[in-house]
Structure formats: structure tokens, C-alpha cells
Design a protein around this motif. Structure first.
Motif, PDB file in Angstrom:
ATOM      1  N   UNK B 202       0.833  -1.208   0.000  1.00 55.78           N
ATOM      2  CA  UNK B 202       0.000   0.000   0.000  1.00 55.78           C
ATOM      3  C   UNK B 202       0.868   1.259   0.000  1.00 55.78           C
ATOM      4  N   UNK B 203       0.335   2.329  -0.557  1.00 52.34           N
ATOM      5  CA  UNK B 203       0.965   3.640  -0.438  1.00 52.34           C
ATOM      6  C   UNK B 203       0.290   4.368   0.731  1.00 52.34           C
ATOM      7  N   UNK B 204       1.097   4.709   1.716  1.00 55.57           N
ATOM      8  CA  UNK B 204       0.571   5.413   2.896  1.00 55.57           C
ATOM      9  C   UNK B 204       1.120   6.838   2.849  1.00 55.57           C
ATOM     10  N   UNK B 205       0.239   7.803   2.742  1.00 58.78           N
ATOM     11  CA  UNK B 205       0.684   9.196   2.663  1.00 58.78           C
ATOM     12  C   UNK B 205       0.425   9.893   3.985  1.00 58.78           C
ATOM     13  N   UNK B 206       1.486  10.491   4.516  1.00 59.97           N
ATOM     14  CA  UNK B 206       1.323  11.352   5.693  1.00 59.97           C
ATOM     15  C   UNK B 206       1.483  12.775   5.179  1.00 59.97           C
ATOM     16  N   UNK B 207       0.376  13.495   5.157  1.00 59.44           N
ATOM     17  CA  UNK B 207       0.298  14.785   4.481  1.00 59.44           C
ATOM     18  C   UNK B 207       1.132  15.875   5.147  1.00 59.44           C
ATOM     19  N   UNK B 208       1.294  16.956   4.406  1.00 60.76           N
ATOM     20  CA  UNK B 208       2.044  18.106   4.910  1.00 60.76           C
ATOM     21  C   UNK B 208       1.196  18.868   5.927  1.00 60.76           C
ATOM     22  N   UNK B 209       1.791  19.178   7.060  1.00 56.96           N
ATOM     23  CA  UNK B 209       1.075  19.964   8.055  1.00 56.96           C
ATOM     24  C   UNK B 209       2.062  20.931   8.713  1.00 56.96           C
ATOM     25  N   UNK B 210       1.691  21.493   9.830  1.00 59.02           N
ATOM     26  CA  UNK B 210       2.512  22.542  10.426  1.00 59.02           C
ATOM     27  C   UNK B 210       2.331  22.548  11.944  1.00 59.02           C
ATOM     28  N   UNK B 211       3.431  22.754  12.707  1.00 58.09           N
ATOM     29  CA  UNK B 211       3.295  22.719  14.175  1.00 58.09           C
ATOM     30  C   UNK B 211       2.426  23.839  14.742  1.00 58.09           C
ATOM     31  N   UNK B 212       2.459  25.000  14.117  1.00 61.60           N
ATOM     32  CA  UNK B 212       1.574  26.118  14.468  1.00 61.60           C
ATOM     33  C   UNK B 212       1.428  26.368  15.968  1.00 61.60           C
ATOM     34  N   UNK B 213       2.525  26.651  16.674  1.00 59.02           N
ATOM     35  CA  UNK B 213       2.361  27.049  18.077  1.00 59.02           C
ATOM     36  C   UNK B 213       1.573  28.355  18.135  1.00 59.02           C
ATOM     37  N   UNK B 214       0.897  28.605  19.237  1.00 65.17           N
ATOM     38  CA  UNK B 214       0.040  29.792  19.281  1.00 65.17           C
ATOM     39  C   UNK B 214       0.860  31.081  19.181  1.00 65.17           C
ATOM     40  N   UNK B 215       2.065  31.041  19.742  1.00 62.95           N
ATOM     41  CA  UNK B 215       2.962  32.184  19.556  1.00 62.95           C
ATOM     42  C   UNK B 215       3.807  31.933  18.315  1.00 62.95           C
ATOM     43  N   UNK B 216       3.773  32.831  17.337  1.00 63.73           N
ATOM     44  CA  UNK B 216       4.624  32.621  16.151  1.00 63.73           C
ATOM     45  C   UNK B 216       6.097  32.844  16.488  1.00 63.73           C
ATOM     46  N   UNK B 217       6.977  32.649  15.503  1.00 63.37           N
ATOM     47  CA  UNK B 217       8.415  32.814  15.729  1.00 63.37           C
ATOM     48  C   UNK B 217       8.787  34.302  15.727  1.00 63.37           C
ATOM     49  N   UNK B 218       9.861  34.624  16.392  1.00 59.85           N
ATOM     50  CA  UNK B 218      10.308  36.012  16.391  1.00 59.85           C
ATOM     51  C   UNK B 218      11.603  36.174  17.152  1.00 59.85           C
ATOM     52  N   UNK B 219      12.165  37.377  17.054  1.00 64.68           N
ATOM     53  CA  UNK B 219      13.406  37.647  17.791  1.00 64.68           C
ATOM     54  C   UNK B 219      13.599  39.146  17.974  1.00 64.68           C
ATOM     55  N   UNK B 220      14.514  39.482  18.869  1.00 60.94           N
ATOM     56  CA  UNK B 220      15.013  40.848  18.985  1.00 60.94           C
ATOM     57  C   UNK B 220      16.529  40.746  18.962  1.00 60.94           C
TER      58      UNK B 220
END
Lengths: 163, 806
Positions: B202-220
Motif C-alpha cells: 500500500x501507499x501510505x501518505x502522511x500529508x504536509x502539516x505545520x506545528x503552528x504554536x500559538x505564539x509565532x516565531x520572532x526575535x530581537x
């Protein structure tokens, strides 16, 4: 864009701010008034991390202009509880492990606070529906719901005892 | 003479050590809105940077005109690749051995790619500046399908690699090919497949997704030109690694860089990598001499920083007629997008995908993974997962279900007869791992009993009959999963990232009055390290957890460590904490013996004190010993009481679990309802049961999202169709069920306290449990495999294709 003068009552204190009419309330709160409890998570009203109360209603402050809140009464997480101790909701979130990273927590508790004003004795289903505008990525909500129900029970017991 | 009260039990309880559901010390701060996240940082004169991003998935950048943008009030600078090139910073290394454009260098490879960086006095002015930057693009043919990317005449995506036949992980066989990584014995596996009674394919596909933490990435970023020091605050799951990488790519000496991870609003793998925003902020701070903040918005986050999964896993599983598995073959096509920006250990370009034999005793196996470039966002990060173990677990748990269909056998029984037996541990897997410990049969029987598995199967069979008679339109699915995780990366002999060994560390200082501070190389993003690491220490050194401060995330103060991801904090830094505690105790023993005027060997440890053997009333508590360590001259012993441990784990840890999901599916609407979800986890020694339960609730909810609706989808032009939380599914309290948690305890034999890590298990086990429930509901009607996410439309379509709509 010319800046305008607005006056809001924030957590019981009158605050004067000068900003462009396009400035969002969340940015005024966080950047001008140093009220950093409410957070930005999506900027499209979906996540609720920025939830505050405006004139007794839960509002996503990322999609409200400060201009719209001119003259309004605004309450944030910083307005709950007191120097003497945590608000019962804050205490119950701690007791029932209703938070992990803490990013959604200020908005979630602010929303729960209003929910319990509107419906002091909610069922689990009503709590789940009532906080559906606030997303949490860490807890799976189970302990958040538990915290809110526990807070409702304690607030009701305190009210009964006072009567 | 000392008083022996309180009792040993009371003293143990007072410590709030291992095994106690200690309330979190973090919470008073977070519940009052007093967390300190990166966007809360405010500095005098701070500027704000933001990106001009590509609207096209594949295009040549002909020209960038910043003239109008620089006239916008508040805009100070517009950086492009041309500005970064003299510094050698227009490209940067990825953690996977590839390189990535910081700003578009001649072309763009995915929609949302960073093209120019606008620096302004505030975020509104930056947004105005972005609008005013004029970019001239020439569209190129777009490749979003990883299989088509390998067509001989497919467009060349990475022109910078043209002619390079050797990549970071061996030969490249095509201009869009990144690597082929293999494990196991191909020939032996193929020969088993050729002669097997039964082979399910069988072909088993694990689709593309995203971790999406509630706080996005950033820096100073703040470059202090007077003393030459760069301070970088940011959402970093691995602050020390960021410091080293920042030093290597910027040329600033490492001692002149201080990286600080403040509170982090969830990570889930999204905050491991190095992103163009960090590099541009540093450059902008150097250029302007002022602190520069960069905070991505949600759309930036979903479009550009760190997708997860996107694995096409072709499987073949061989078995006897009786159901004994004889071999497993897997070939995976891994879609990495425009750049290979995984965060896997160097020797594992497909992460720990070779754990894909799962919980089963499979004598022979083969795995091959081909990495491919497409016109999608770069990454392939481990979303609440230890380097592709989620993909591996989903693959094997689907293959088991498909084999059960092929054999016309009950899927619980098929697992039962193939589990690695308790007495086989330590178990050497066909794909190269040594499983440290496990007791799968006990966990499995406990789980089946807890949900009344036989009763459920009976109800399901009755439901199918009722459906066929037209009495109901709802089907019942029973989703079974038994997963084995591989976490705690890892032994330095085979685990490193960019050459940095994956040990971790803890440094402890005991204060004279009997309290302490411990610093670690990890960083909490909600896991509650300040609470749990203090518990480990409390049990080791006998000071109450409430008297121990845990500090992480500041590279100027914390010992070097590789950070928090892949469920490695407890297995690696937790072990370092215990070992550092034992060093403290060893010195304390000498001090106690001196104070008690006996030989070192004549005292023994008792919860919070050393007592004279056979005379428990003669003792010195750890607090008394600490005071003496600083205030009394003890011959032959240095003053002070401190220790540091760098822990290089001898092996990975192998947590496991049995998850069962019972789901009702409405055939006509595709709407599902989770009736029951039972999660049994075995994470070895349990440090804080309350926190473990919270991790399981959260991880299963992320699994629910992934399996039932969450997806990063592209159209054929390479447009991201799921760029906001309107389209990208994050479950609300309304869609999320209650979970029943349970456990067995099989301690890790090589970890100092026997702990294995748990944060990612629920995601690893949860996804197949949900997906198997959907498939199981339709098993009686001939469904073998359908692709996630199982949203209402896809479920409806499945029912429709099976002819269930009449």
C-alpha cells in the motif's frame, strides 16, 4: 497618517493615548500602555489570545481599532485578581493544570471570566461552547474546562455563603 | 542528639520529589499575564523589521526597487540579497546540511519566500514600506508534486546546485534529488517478500502539516557596537545551538554572542530551526546600531517557517498465513520543499524513520528514503515528534491494519502475535536500533480490557448489519494503535546536529541556607521544566523542590546543551540533572562524615540527610551540610557545594503506548464523533503524573487536528491554500473530546532515574489511532487506505466511492 487623541478606561484607570486611527487596540495596549498580558496569535480573530473585555463583552482586541474603543471600559487579564491574591479562575487554572505554555491563558481566563458573568452555572457543554473562540495548542482543553467548572462552583458557593 | 520526627514518609512528602503531582511554579506568572515572551521585549530605540514575500512559488527576481519604500515615513532601510552578499549572509546553512537563501538571490522557490527586509520605526511603518517595495518577477514553471519533480525534464529548482552530483548525504541522482538514505537489508527483504504466504502492499501518505504554536516565531537582535556584543532574544528551542550557528555564519566570536530564549508560547518543533528573520534582524541591528525586532504573523508562520511530514511511504509487509510477520519493506519519497531544512541529527537525513518496524518482532526489513525538492516551503521539522517517528508509527500502524484485512484477521490479535516479547529486551531491530525495554503485551491487554474490546467488536458487527438493513446511517470505527517511540537524542557517537553532539547538561549551585539554583541546556515551551526538574533534584539531593530554582535559556549562564525537542529534555537533561545531583551528594557525604566525626563509609543517605549507619538519630541534613560547606573549614575539602554534569546518553529511550479510539461516523455527512479515546502510556518512571496527563491531553489533541483536518495544502500553481487559521484547522474546545489516560511503568534500564520522556508519545500514537478508527469503520465495506486528513468531505467521499450513498 495623523495621530489622534483617545481616552479609554483600562482596568479601572483612565488612560490617554495618541495613535493613528488605524492602530489596533492590541497594539495600543501592549506597546503604549505596557499591558502585555493579552497576546497576538493570529491577527484574524480566530485564536483569542488577545481577548479583552470591552464594556462587558468579550472582544478580540486584534481586530478592533483603538479608535473604536474610545471612551470604552476595557478590562484585561491584568484587571482580574488583586495585589492580595489570584482571582479564583487564576487559582483554579493553576490547581487543575489548565495551562502549559501560558500564551493563550490570559485571553482564555478573560473569556472564562465573562462567560461566568453571563452564565454563572454552566454545564460542561456550555463551557466548551463558550470558550470555542479561544484556541489552546497545549492542553487539549480538558483541564481548562475542569478549571472553569471548578471556579464556577467555588464562586457560586461563595455567593451563597454571602447571601 | 537529633529528633527523628518527622517520619521518613513526611520528610519524603515535604520534598515534593519524583512521582508527585506538584502544582506548577510557572503558573502564578502566566495566569496573571506576567509571562515574558519575545514580543513583550521592549528596548529604547527599538526598530521593527518585516519581510516583502514572494507571491509566486517559482520565479526569477528581475529587479527590486526600494526607492519609493525609503520615502515612506518611518522606513529606515530595505535589505536585499545584494546587501547581504558582501557579508556572505545572503545564504545560510540549514540544520540538515543544505543551504537556504536568507533573501531571494536571483529567484524564489516557494510562495511566501523572503525577498526583502524592511526596517522601520514600528510595525505599521514597516507594513507601509513593504507595500511600497516594487519587485519585478518572471514566473517559472512550478513543481508541487514530488514524483513529477523527479521527471527527467522537470524544471531545475536549485540552480545553485546544478552539476553537483554529491549532496550532504551522498549522491544526488537527479537535479531535484537531495539524498537517498537506506537502512536494513534490501536483498534479504526482497527475497522474503518473493516467497511469503501473504504480502500486503500500500501507499501510505502522511500529508504536509505545520506545528503552528500559538505564539509565532520572532526575535530581537541588539548589537552593542561599543563593546562588540550581540544579544539575541528569540523563540529558540535550542538557544546554544543558535549561538554557535550565529557565530559561525556571522563571524562574531561566540563569546560575544548572548542568546536568550525568554518564555516560549509553544514550540512543537517549529522553533528549532534558524530562519531568515533571525539573520536579517542581526544584520539590521548591525547596520542601524539599534535593537531590531522581527515577529512573524500567522500567515508568515504557516507559509514560510517549518512545515512538517509530507512523506509518501510505499510499504510491503510479508506474513505467514497464520499472521506472523516475516518482513517489511518501505520506500519513502520525502517532499522537502525548496530547501532541505529539517532539524534531524546529521547521520539521519530521514530522522528516525527507521523505527518503522514499530512494536513488532520483524526479522528482516528494508527502508529507503529519497529526499526531493519542490516549490513549497522548506523544512520537514519534527512536529511534536522525535525526528520522523510520527511518520514511522503511522506507516507501520496502517500496514498492520492493511495486513489484518489481507489475512481476514482481527487487528488486535495480529498485533498480539507479533509484538516483541518482554523477554526479548534489549531488542535489536532489523533496521538498526536497540530497544532498551518494553512490556507490550501487558499494556495491550490492559488497554483492550479497559475499553471492553470484545464488546465493541460485537456492537460494531451489529451496527454493520443494522446499516445494511437500512436502520442506521452511522458506522462505528475502532481505531487501534500500539506505538513505540524513540526519543532522547542522543548518544554523541551517532547523534549530532551540524557537528554539535546531542548531550545535555545541568549545573547546580547549592546556597548556604539550603536552597539551590540549577541551570540546564534545555528550554521549556510549556512542558513545565521549572516544576519537574526541581522534582528530580529534590529526590536526588534532599532539598525541597520549592527551594530549588530552575533556570534555562540564557547562554551566558546556562551550561551548553542542545535544547528541547524530540522529547529529549527528560531523557538527556533530566539524566544530567540526576547525575549532577549525585555529584552534590557525593561531596555532601564527605562533609557529613567530617561533621559527624565518622568515616565517609559509615554514613548513609536517608531522604534528606546523611545518617550514621546503625545510628539514625545521628545525622546531618542537606541544609546543615550546605551551611557547613560554605562556612566551615573542612580539611581536604574545597569550600562550596556545586556540580555540573554533561550527560551523553548511552542509548535512546523507547517509550510506548496503547491507544484506542472509538468513533461514530455519519455516512451521509462525513461528520465524525469521538465516543471514547483511551490512552495508555508507558514512559518509564513518572516524574509528575499531573504534567504527564496534561502532555497526553495536548498531544492527542494535536493528533486529532492532524488526522481529522489539519493540512498545509497547495494548488498546482504552488499557492498556499491554508494560510490562516480560517483554513488551517486547530480544534476548539467544542470539537475536542475528553480523554481517558492510563499507564504502565517499565523504567528505562540505562537512564539514571528510569524516565523515558512523554511529550511526543500522544502525537505519535494519536494520529494512527484516529486514522485507524476512520478506516476501521469502513473495513466491512472494503476500504483499505484513504489519505489524511479525514475531514468531513474526505470521509463523505470515501463513503461515496464505496457506494454507500445508494
Amino acid at each position: 497618517m495623523a495621530k489622534q487623541h483617545y481616552t479609554l478606561t483600562v482596568n479601572g484607570e483612565q488612560r490617554d493615548v495618541l495613535c493613528e486611527p488605524r492602530e489596533l487596540l492590541i497594539h495600543t495596549l501592549r506597546e503604549q500602555l505596557d499591558i502585555t498580558g493579552p497576546h497576538v496569535g493570529c491577527e484574524t480573530s480566530h485564536c483569542g489570545a488577545c481577548t479583552v473585555e470591552i464594556n462587558g463583552k468579550s472582544v478580540k482586541s486584534c481586530t478592533v481599532f483603538t479608535a473604536q474603543a474610545n471612551g470604552a471600559d476595557v478590562t484585561t487579564i491584568e484587571g482580574l485578581g488583586s495585589p492580595d491574591g489570584l482571582h479564583v479562575l487564576q487559582e483554579k487554572f493553576r490547581e487543575h493544570h489548565g495551562l502549559q505554555c501560558g500564551y493563550c491563558t490570559p485571553g482564555m481566563i478573560t473569556r472564562a471570566h465573562r462567560l461566568l458573568q453571563e452564565n454563572p452555572n454552566p454545564t460542561e457543554e456550555e463551557v466548551r461552547f463558550g470558550i470555542a473562540g479561544n484556541l489552546c495548542r497545549c492542553t487539549g482543553y480538558q483541564n481548562i474546562v475542569k478549571s472553569i467548572l471548578a471556579a464556577a462552583a467555588e464562586m457560586n458557593a461563595a455567593k451563597e455563603a454571602a447571601e | 542528639m537529633n529528633d527523628l520526627t518527622p517520619s521518613r514518609e513526611e520528610r519524603t512528602e515535604n520534598l515534593k520529589g519524583l512521582g508527585c503531582s506538584r502544582k506548577r511554579v510557572e503558573d502564578a506568572r502566566f495566569t496573571q499575564g506576567k509571562g515574558n515572551y519575545v514580543d513583550d521585549i521592549k528596548m529604547p530605540g527599538m526598530l521593527f523589521g518585516d519581510f516583502v514575500r514572494s507571491p509566486y512559488a517559482h520565479a526569477r527576481v528581475k529587479n527590486i526597487n526600494s526607492e519609493e519604500a525609503l520615502k515612506v515615513p518611518g522606513v529606515l532601510a530595505v535589505l536585499t540579497a545584494k546587501d547581504l552578499e558582501p557579508l556572505g549572509l545572503h545564504w545560510m546553512p540549514t540544520l540538515a546540511g543544505d543551504k537556504q537563501m536568507v533573501l531571494a538571490d536571483g529567484k524564489v522557490l516557494f510562495q511566501g519566500q523572503e525577498v526583502a527586509f524592511v526596517v522601520a520605526t514600528d510595525r505599521y511603518a514597516a507594513a507601509d514600506g513593504i507595500e511600497a517595495v516594487e519587485v519585478e518577477y518572471e514566473e517559472l514553471p512550478v513543481v508541487v508534486d514530488p514524483f513529477k519533480a523527479l521527471d527527467p525534464d522537470a524544471p531545475v529548482l536549485r540552480e545553485d546546485l546544478e552539476g553537483q552530483t554529491e549532496g550532504a548525504h551522498g549522491p544526488r541522482k537527479h537535479h531535484n534529488h537531495i539524498f537517498l538514505w537506506e537502512a536494513g537489508d534490501k536483498e534479504a527483504t526482497e527475497s522474503v517478500l518473493a516467497s511469503a504466504d501473504v504480502v500486503a502492499e500500500e501507499m501510505v501518505y502522511y500529508h504536509r502539516t505545520h506545528p503552528c504554536p500559538l505564539e509565532p516565531c520572532g526575535c530581537v537582535a541588539s548589537m552593542d557596537k561599543v563593546n562588540g556584543k550581540l544579544t539575541l532574544w528569540g523563540t529558540f528551542q535550542a538557544p546554544h545551538a543558535v549561538r554557535t550557528v550565529a557565530s559561525l555564519i556571522s563571524g562574531i566570536a561566540e563569546h560575544n554572542i548572548r542568546v536568550i530564549s525568554p518564555d516560549i508560547g509553544g514550540g512543537f518543533g517549529n522553533k528549532v530551526g534558524v530562519y531568515p528573520g533571525y539573520v536579517c534582524s542581526i544584520v539590521a541591528s548591525i547596520v542601524t546600531g539599534k535593537p531590531v525586532k522581527w515577529i512573524e504573523d500567522r500567515m508568515d508562520n504557516l507559509m514560510a517557517t517549518a512545515f512538517a511530514r509530507d512523506y509518501w511511504m510505499k510499504g510491503k509487509i510479508a506474513a505467514t498465513k497464520e499472521g506472523k510477520i516475516t518482513g517489511l519493506w518501505c520506500h519513502t519519497t520525502a517532499d522537502h520543499g525548496g530547501f532541505d531544512a529539517c532539524a534531524d541529527p546529521t547521520k539521519f537525513p530521514a530522522g528516525f524513520m527507521n523505527i518503522c518496524t514499530g512494536s513488532y518482532d520483524i526479522p528482516v526489513a528494508y527502508l529507503g528514503v529519497d529526499g526531493v525538492y519542490t516549490n513549497k516551503a522548506p523544512g520537514g521539522v519534527a512536529y511534536r515528534c522525535s525526528f520522523r517517528v510520527t511518520e514511522a508509527a503511522y506507516f507501520i500502524e496502517r500496514m498492520i491494519e492493511i495486513l489484518a484485512i489481507e489475512l481476514n484477521m482481527d487487528a488486535a490479535e495480529l498485533r498480539r502475535i507479533n509484538f516483541i516479547k518482554k523477554e526479548q529486551f534489549p531488542y535489536q531491530s532489523a533496521l538498526g536500533w536497540e530497544y532498551d525495554s518494553g512490556d507490550y503485551h501487558t499494556a495491550w491487554e490492559k488497554a483492550l480490557k479497559a475499553v471492553d474490546y470484545e464488546g465493541l467488536r460485537k456492537e460494531q458487527a451489529e451496527r454493520v448489519e443494522a446499516f445494511k438493513r437500512g436502520e442506521t446511517r452511522k458506522l462505528l470505527g475502532i481505531g487501534l494503535t500500539h506505538f513505540t517511540e524513540i526519543v532522547g537524542a542522543g548518544p554523541v557517537k551517532n547523534c549530532d546536529i551540524l557537528g554539535l553532539g546531542m548531550f545535555d547538561s545541568c549545573e547546580i549551585r547549592i546556597h548556604p541556607t539550603g536552597s539551590a539554583i540549577a541551570r540546564l541546556g534545555t528550554i521549556s515551551q510549556g512542558q513545565g521544566h521549572a516544576t519537574t526538574f526541581a522534582q528530580i533534584l529534590a529526590s536526588e539531593i534532599g532539598l525541597p523542590a520549592d527551594s530549588i530554582t530552575i533556570e534555562e535559556g540564557d547562554t551566558d549562564t546556562a551550561p551548553y546543551g542542545l535544547g528541547t525537542y524530540g522529547s529529549r529534555s527528560t531523557p538527556v537533561a533530566g539524566a544530567a540533572t540526576a547525575m549532577a545531583g549525585r555529584k552534590i551528594r557525593a561531596k555532601a557525604q564527605m562533609i557529613a562524615a567530617y561533621l559527624l566525626e565518622v568515616h565517609d563509609d559509615d554514613v548513609e543517605w536517608d531522604v534528606d540527610r546523611f545518617a550514621v549507619k546503625g545510628a539514625p538519630e545521628r545525622f546531618k541534613t542537606m541544609a546543615e551540610i550546605a551551611f557547613a560547606a560554605y562556612n566551615q573549614a573542612i580539611p581536604g575539602i574545597e569550600p562550596g557545594l556545586e556540580a555540573v554534569s554533561y550527560y551523553d546518553p548511552p542509548n535512546m529511550t523507547y517509550p510506548f503506548g496503547a491507544y484506542i479510539c472509538v468513533m461514530e461516523i455519519d455516512v451521509d455527512t462525513g461528520v465524525h464523533e469521538i465516543r471514547q479515546f483511551y490512552a495508555l502510556d508507558d514512559c518509564g518512571t513518572r516524574i509528575n503524573p499531573m504534567i504527564i496527563e496534561g502532555q497526553v491531553h495536548g498531544g492527542v489533541t494535536e493528533a486529532l487536528a492532524i488526522a481529522m483536518g489539519q493540512e498545509i495544502a497547495y494548488d498546482e500553481m504552488g499557492n498556499v491554500k491554508t494560510g490562516t487559521l480560517m483554513d488551517f484547522f486547530l480544534p476548539t474546545a467544542w470539537e475536542t473530546p475528553n480523554y481517558t489516560t492510563d499507564h504502565t511503568t517499565t523504567p528505562s534500564p540505562h537512564h539514571p532515574i528510569g524516565a523515558k520522556g512523554v511529550g511526543e508519545s500522544p502525537n505519535v500514537g494519536g494520529v494512527p489511532a484516529f486514522s485507524n478508527a476512520v478506516h476501521d469503520a469502513f473495513r466491512a465495506f472494503g476500504l483499505r487506505q484513504s489519505h489524511m486528513p479525514h475531514d468531513h468531505w474526505r470521509i463523505w467521499k470515501t463513503a461515496h466511492d464505496l457506494g454507500l450513498h445508494g
